[in-house]
Design a protein around this motif. Structure first.
Motif, PDB file in Angstrom:
ATOM      1  N   ASN A   7       7.261  48.611 -15.809  1.00 59.00           N
ATOM      2  CA  ASN A   7       6.140  46.784 -16.584  1.00 59.00           C
ATOM      3  C   ASN A   7       7.852  46.623 -17.610  1.00 59.00           C
ATOM      4  O   ASN A   7       8.016  45.028 -16.869  1.00 59.00           O
ATOM      5  CB  ASN A   7       4.721  46.789 -16.769  1.00 59.00           C
ATOM      6  N   LYS A   8       8.031  47.341 -18.210  1.00 59.34           N
ATOM      7  CA  LYS A   8       8.921  46.748 -19.151  1.00 59.34           C
ATOM      8  C   LYS A   8      10.549  46.367 -18.271  1.00 59.34           C
ATOM      9  O   LYS A   8      11.631  45.765 -19.225  1.00 59.34           O
ATOM     10  CB  LYS A   8       9.806  47.905 -19.896  1.00 59.34           C
ATOM     11  N   GLU A   9      10.623  46.612 -16.866  1.00 58.55           N
ATOM     12  CA  GLU A   9      12.044  47.105 -16.286  1.00 58.55           C
ATOM     13  C   GLU A   9      11.634  46.189 -14.812  1.00 58.55           C
ATOM     14  O   GLU A   9      11.695  46.820 -13.847  1.00 58.55           O
ATOM     15  CB  GLU A   9      13.156  47.520 -16.965  1.00 58.55           C
ATOM     16  N   LYS A  32      15.970  32.656 -16.868  1.00 58.71           N
ATOM     17  CA  LYS A  32      16.850  33.689 -17.098  1.00 58.71           C
ATOM     18  C   LYS A  32      16.905  34.879 -16.774  1.00 58.71           C
ATOM     19  O   LYS A  32      17.323  34.814 -15.543  1.00 58.71           O
ATOM     20  CB  LYS A  32      15.595  34.238 -18.115  1.00 58.71           C
ATOM     21  N   THR A  56      10.463  38.342 -16.477  1.00 57.74           N
ATOM     22  CA  THR A  56       9.928  39.691 -17.499  1.00 57.74           C
ATOM     23  C   THR A  56       8.638  39.953 -16.572  1.00 57.74           C
ATOM     24  O   THR A  56       7.916  38.899 -15.987  1.00 57.74           O
ATOM     25  CB  THR A  56       9.776  39.032 -19.023  1.00 57.74           C
ATOM     26  N   ILE A  57       7.453  40.967 -16.924  1.00 58.15           N
ATOM     27  CA  ILE A  57       6.333  41.210 -16.090  1.00 58.15           C
ATOM     28  C   ILE A  57       5.508  40.056 -16.673  1.00 58.15           C
ATOM     29  O   ILE A  57       4.759  39.681 -15.967  1.00 58.15           O
ATOM     30  CB  ILE A  57       5.362  42.942 -16.632  1.00 58.15           C
ATOM     31  N   GLN A  58       5.319  39.257 -17.877  1.00 53.78           N
ATOM     32  CA  GLN A  58       4.435  38.668 -18.301  1.00 53.78           C
ATOM     33  C   GLN A  58       4.937  37.071 -17.367  1.00 53.78           C
ATOM     34  O   GLN A  58       3.568  36.094 -17.051  1.00 53.78           O
ATOM     35  CB  GLN A  58       4.639  37.979 -19.642  1.00 53.78           C
ATOM     36  N   ASP A  59       6.309  37.057 -17.130  1.00 44.86           N
ATOM     37  CA  ASP A  59       6.751  36.140 -16.347  1.00 44.86           C
ATOM     38  C   ASP A  59       6.169  35.637 -14.743  1.00 44.86           C
ATOM     39  O   ASP A  59       5.618  34.938 -14.190  1.00 44.86           O
ATOM     40  CB  ASP A  59       8.813  35.252 -15.845  1.00 44.86           C
ATOM     41  N   SER A  61      14.521  34.651 -10.711  1.00 48.88           N
ATOM     42  CA  SER A  61      14.901  34.049 -12.082  1.00 48.88           C
ATOM     43  C   SER A  61      14.537  32.290 -12.367  1.00 48.88           C
ATOM     44  O   SER A  61      13.902  31.370 -13.429  1.00 48.88           O
ATOM     45  CB  SER A  61      16.278  34.030 -12.602  1.00 48.88           C
ATOM     46  N   ALA A  99      11.159  31.589 -14.162  1.00 51.19           N
ATOM     47  CA  ALA A  99      11.349  32.723 -15.032  1.00 51.19           C
ATOM     48  C   ALA A  99      12.617  31.054 -16.484  1.00 51.19           C
ATOM     49  O   ALA A  99      13.218  31.329 -17.187  1.00 51.19           O
ATOM     50  CB  ALA A  99      12.508  33.913 -15.438  1.00 51.19           C
ATOM     51  N   THR A 143      16.981  38.135 -16.159  1.00 51.06           N
ATOM     52  CA  THR A 143      15.915  38.544 -15.118  1.00 51.06           C
ATOM     53  C   THR A 143      13.775  37.721 -15.241  1.00 51.06           C
ATOM     54  O   THR A 143      14.027  37.993 -16.839  1.00 51.06           O
ATOM     55  CB  THR A 143      15.854  39.529 -14.804  1.00 51.06           C
TER      56      THR A 143
END
Length: 216
Positions: free
Chosen positions: A148-150, A117, A121-124, A110, A114, A119
């Motif tokens: 991808n969502k987690e 944050k 995210t995939i985009q991070d 994180s 990130a 945790t």
């Protein structure tokens, strides 16, 4: 995986996961005069590992005496290196509990990727510019294969941690002289590590330049 010739060359491999004290082990090994492998270059071998092509990893191991973290901490790598470098020794670093490791790895990532944050995210992970842009995403998928969502699905990561420890210990079960399992939070384990390396202890406990609750 390609066929390779076996060599009798002693190497030291720290095969504990990141955030289990591997940086502390690196410090100890340097104290004893071991030449450590170039970690940024080693981490770029993750795709070779994912393709189960260990030739470049073996070639890289000829550049130094001791190695830690990716790709050496990834599943199967220690098996190949044990067969190739027959005189080598392996150090498995662990935390007190899988939960402790999970909290540490997510907090660390994180901060890296990130902005603190809970945790990433995939985009991070895809946007993170570490080694190359998207490396963080690639290694997350290579290792954990989470949705991808987690990407830091707790159940998946806890299982990964526990399975890694079990698999390493089981692999070396008939040859306990090849493997040392240690927790760098335990002062006595420093002496055990020195004995494992056949070295005289330099300190009474693991050296900490800046001792905090975070273990690298």
């Amino acid at each position: 995986m390609h066929i390779f010739n076996k060599k009798n060359k002693e190497k030291i491999f720290c095969i504990g996961l990141n955030k289990t004290g591997t940086t502390t082990i690196e410090t100890v090994l340097k104290d004893y005069g071991y030449k450590l492998g170039n970690q940024p270059k080693a981490e770029l071998l993750a795709k070779d590992w994912f393709n189960r092509d260990f030739n470049e990893i073996i070639k890289f191991c000829k550049t130094a005496d001791a190695f830690q973290d990716i790709p050496f901490s990834l599943p199967y790598t220690y098996m190949v290196l044990d067969q190739y470098f027959k005189e080598s020794k392996f150090i498995l670093t662990v935390r007190d509990t899988p939960e402790q490791w999970y909290k540490s790895i997510t907090k660390f990532h994180s901060k890296l990727w990130a902005n603190g944050k809970e945790t990433p995210t995939i985009q991070d992970l895809k946007n993170a510019n570490y080694r190359y842009k998207g490396y963080a995403f690639d290694i997350n998928q290579y290792m954990f294969n989470t949705p991808n969502k987690e990407p830091y699905n707790k159940e998946v990561l806890l299982d990964y941690y526990s399975n890694h420890i079990y698999s390493v210990i089981e692999y070396f079960r008939s040859r306990p002289d090849k493997l040392l399992v240690i927790n760098v939070s335990n002062d006595d384990d420093y002496i055990r590590l020195a004995n494992f390396l056949n070295k005289e202890p330099i300190h009474k406990r693991f050296p900490w330049e800046n001792k905090t609750t975070e273990i690298k």
